[in-house]
Each structure stands twice: as C-alpha cells, then as structure tokens.
Design a protein around this motif. Sequence first.
Motif, mmCIF file in Angstrom:
data_model
loop_
_atom_site.group_PDB
_atom_site.id
_atom_site.type_symbol
_atom_site.label_atom_id
_atom_site.label_comp_id
_atom_site.label_asym_id
_atom_site.label_seq_id
_atom_site.Cartn_x
_atom_site.Cartn_y
_atom_site.Cartn_z
ATOM 1 N N SER A 119 0.832 -1.214 0.000
ATOM 2 C CA SER A 119 0.000 0.000 0.000
ATOM 3 C C SER A 119 0.859 1.252 0.000
ATOM 4 O O SER A 119 0.600 2.198 -0.748
ATOM 5 N N ALA A 120 1.896 1.256 0.816
ATOM 6 C CA ALA A 120 2.797 2.409 0.865
ATOM 7 C C ALA A 120 3.544 2.578 -0.458
ATOM 8 O O ALA A 120 3.728 3.698 -0.943
ATOM 9 N N ALA A 121 3.967 1.468 -1.057
ATOM 10 C CA ALA A 121 4.710 1.533 -2.323
ATOM 11 C C ALA A 121 3.829 2.027 -3.463
ATOM 12 O O ALA A 121 4.313 2.688 -4.384
ATOM 13 N N LEU A 122 2.553 1.715 -3.418
ATOM 14 C CA LEU A 122 1.642 2.162 -4.468
ATOM 15 C C LEU A 122 1.410 3.666 -4.434
ATOM 16 O O LEU A 122 1.024 4.256 -5.440
ATOM 17 N N GLN A 123 1.620 4.287 -3.303
ATOM 18 C CA GLN A 123 1.496 5.741 -3.149
ATOM 19 C C GLN A 123 0.166 6.273 -3.689
ATOM 20 O O GLN A 123 0.115 7.248 -4.428
ATOM 21 N N GLY A 124 -0.922 5.584 -3.322
ATOM 22 C CA GLY A 124 -2.243 6.051 -3.712
ATOM 23 C C GLY A 124 -2.715 5.577 -5.075
ATOM 24 O O GLY A 124 -3.871 5.787 -5.427
ATOM 25 N N ARG A 125 -1.847 4.958 -5.879
ATOM 26 C CA ARG A 125 -2.277 4.417 -7.171
ATOM 27 C C ARG A 125 -3.090 3.157 -6.931
ATOM 28 O O ARG A 125 -2.867 2.442 -5.952
ATOM 29 N N TYR A 126 -3.975 2.855 -7.860
ATOM 30 C CA TYR A 126 -4.822 1.671 -7.697
ATOM 31 C C TYR A 126 -4.145 0.435 -8.269
ATOM 32 O O TYR A 126 -3.547 0.471 -9.333
ATOM 33 N N ALA A 127 -4.271 -0.649 -7.560
ATOM 34 C CA ALA A 127 -3.907 -1.977 -8.052
ATOM 35 C C ALA A 127 -4.771 -2.972 -7.294
ATOM 36 O O ALA A 127 -5.102 -2.757 -6.125
ATOM 37 N N SER A 128 -5.123 -4.026 -7.948
ATOM 38 C CA SER A 128 -5.847 -5.109 -7.291
ATOM 39 C C SER A 128 -4.841 -5.886 -6.455
ATOM 40 O O SER A 128 -3.826 -6.356 -6.974
ATOM 41 N N VAL A 129 -5.084 -5.976 -5.134
ATOM 42 C CA VAL A 129 -4.180 -6.702 -4.236
ATOM 43 C C VAL A 129 -4.981 -7.798 -3.542
ATOM 44 O O VAL A 129 -5.954 -7.514 -2.845
ATOM 45 N N ASP A 130 -4.564 -9.039 -3.785
ATOM 46 C CA ASP A 130 -5.264 -10.180 -3.202
ATOM 47 C C ASP A 130 -4.325 -10.983 -2.321
ATOM 48 O O ASP A 130 -3.151 -11.150 -2.652
ATOM 49 N N LEU A 131 -4.868 -11.491 -1.226
ATOM 50 C CA LEU A 131 -4.141 -12.415 -0.363
ATOM 51 C C LEU A 131 -4.676 -13.812 -0.632
ATOM 52 O O LEU A 131 -5.886 -14.052 -0.554
ATOM 53 N N VAL A 132 -3.778 -14.727 -0.980
ATOM 54 C CA VAL A 132 -4.153 -16.109 -1.235
ATOM 55 C C VAL A 132 -3.437 -16.979 -0.210
ATOM 56 O O VAL A 132 -2.201 -16.958 -0.131
ATOM 57 N N GLU A 133 -4.223 -17.696 0.594
ATOM 58 C CA GLU A 133 -3.626 -18.589 1.583
ATOM 59 C C GLU A 133 -3.257 -19.913 0.927
ATOM 60 O O GLU A 133 -4.067 -20.501 0.199
ATOM 61 N N VAL A 134 -2.031 -20.337 1.171
ATOM 62 C CA VAL A 134 -1.491 -21.570 0.610
ATOM 63 C C VAL A 134 -1.239 -22.520 1.778
ATOM 64 O O VAL A 134 -0.421 -22.229 2.641
ATOM 65 N N ALA A 135 -1.966 -23.639 1.780
ATOM 66 C CA ALA A 135 -1.960 -24.504 2.950
ATOM 67 C C ALA A 135 -0.978 -25.669 2.891
ATOM 68 O O ALA A 135 -0.621 -26.223 3.927
ATOM 69 N N ASP A 136 -0.542 -26.056 1.682
ATOM 70 C CA ASP A 136 0.334 -27.220 1.611
ATOM 71 C C ASP A 136 1.323 -27.116 0.449
ATOM 72 O O ASP A 136 1.244 -26.207 -0.373
ATOM 73 N N GLN A 137 2.229 -28.076 0.412
ATOM 74 C CA GLN A 137 3.297 -28.082 -0.579
ATOM 75 C C GLN A 137 2.762 -28.164 -2.014
ATOM 76 O O GLN A 137 3.286 -27.511 -2.913
ATOM 77 N N ASP A 138 1.712 -28.946 -2.221
ATOM 78 C CA ASP A 138 1.132 -29.064 -3.563
ATOM 79 C C ASP A 138 0.589 -27.724 -4.039
ATOM 80 O O ASP A 138 0.788 -27.330 -5.192
ATOM 81 N N GLN A 139 -0.084 -27.008 -3.146
ATOM 82 C CA GLN A 139 -0.605 -25.679 -3.483
ATOM 83 C C GLN A 139 0.549 -24.706 -3.736
ATOM 84 O O GLN A 139 0.452 -23.862 -4.618
#
Length: 102
Positions: free
Chosen positions: A22-42
């Motif tokens: 968020s700080a690096a974007l400096q107010g510019r828009y970007a889609s930011v998603d958090l994806v949880e990865v539970a195992d080695q295969d993922q």
Amino acid sequence: MRITVLAVPQCPNAPVVQARISAALQGRYASVDLVEVADQDQAALTGMTGSPTVLIDGVDPFAVPGAPPSVSCRLYRGADGRVEGSPSVEDLRRALASARVR
C-alpha cells in the motif's frame, strides 16, 4: 496491475507486506489479493517459494533462481543488506516500476 500475496495461514509477515505494498503504491490503484497456501502441492501450483511471496501480474520480482516451491518462511535481503520477512517499501516500488515497463 494485479498484485497477489501468497502466504501460509496466519503468516505474521502477510500483513506487513500488504501494508508495504500500500505504501509503495502511493495512492495508485492496483488489485491486491491475499491467497492462503496450505500445503506443498498448493505452493507448487501457485509458485510460492516461501511465505509471503509477492506476485506482480503473476511474476515474482524477487524470485531466487532455482528456489523450490515451499510453505516455509521466506526472507528478503534489502539493498542495504538487511534481511526481513517482507520486501522493503523501496524494493517494492522498484518492482512495481519495473512491472509497469514490461
């Protein structure tokens, strides 16, 4: 621009990297998603080489050649030599600028 943060559940560095993005974007828009990865295969499927992994438009700008997929903690070495669990704001700014050039 699409930014994806790949992280294991309850990764303590996931909120840190999200705040730095968020700080690096400096107010510019970007889609930011958090994806949880539970195992080695993922991890292998998503390209996570440690938690958290940052992907910008599907590319890991901090990739270490030959690093295997992993659900372990990931460390980032900054330009000043310090090692942290997240890229610095400045390193993220450089990565974002490079992504826009492609």
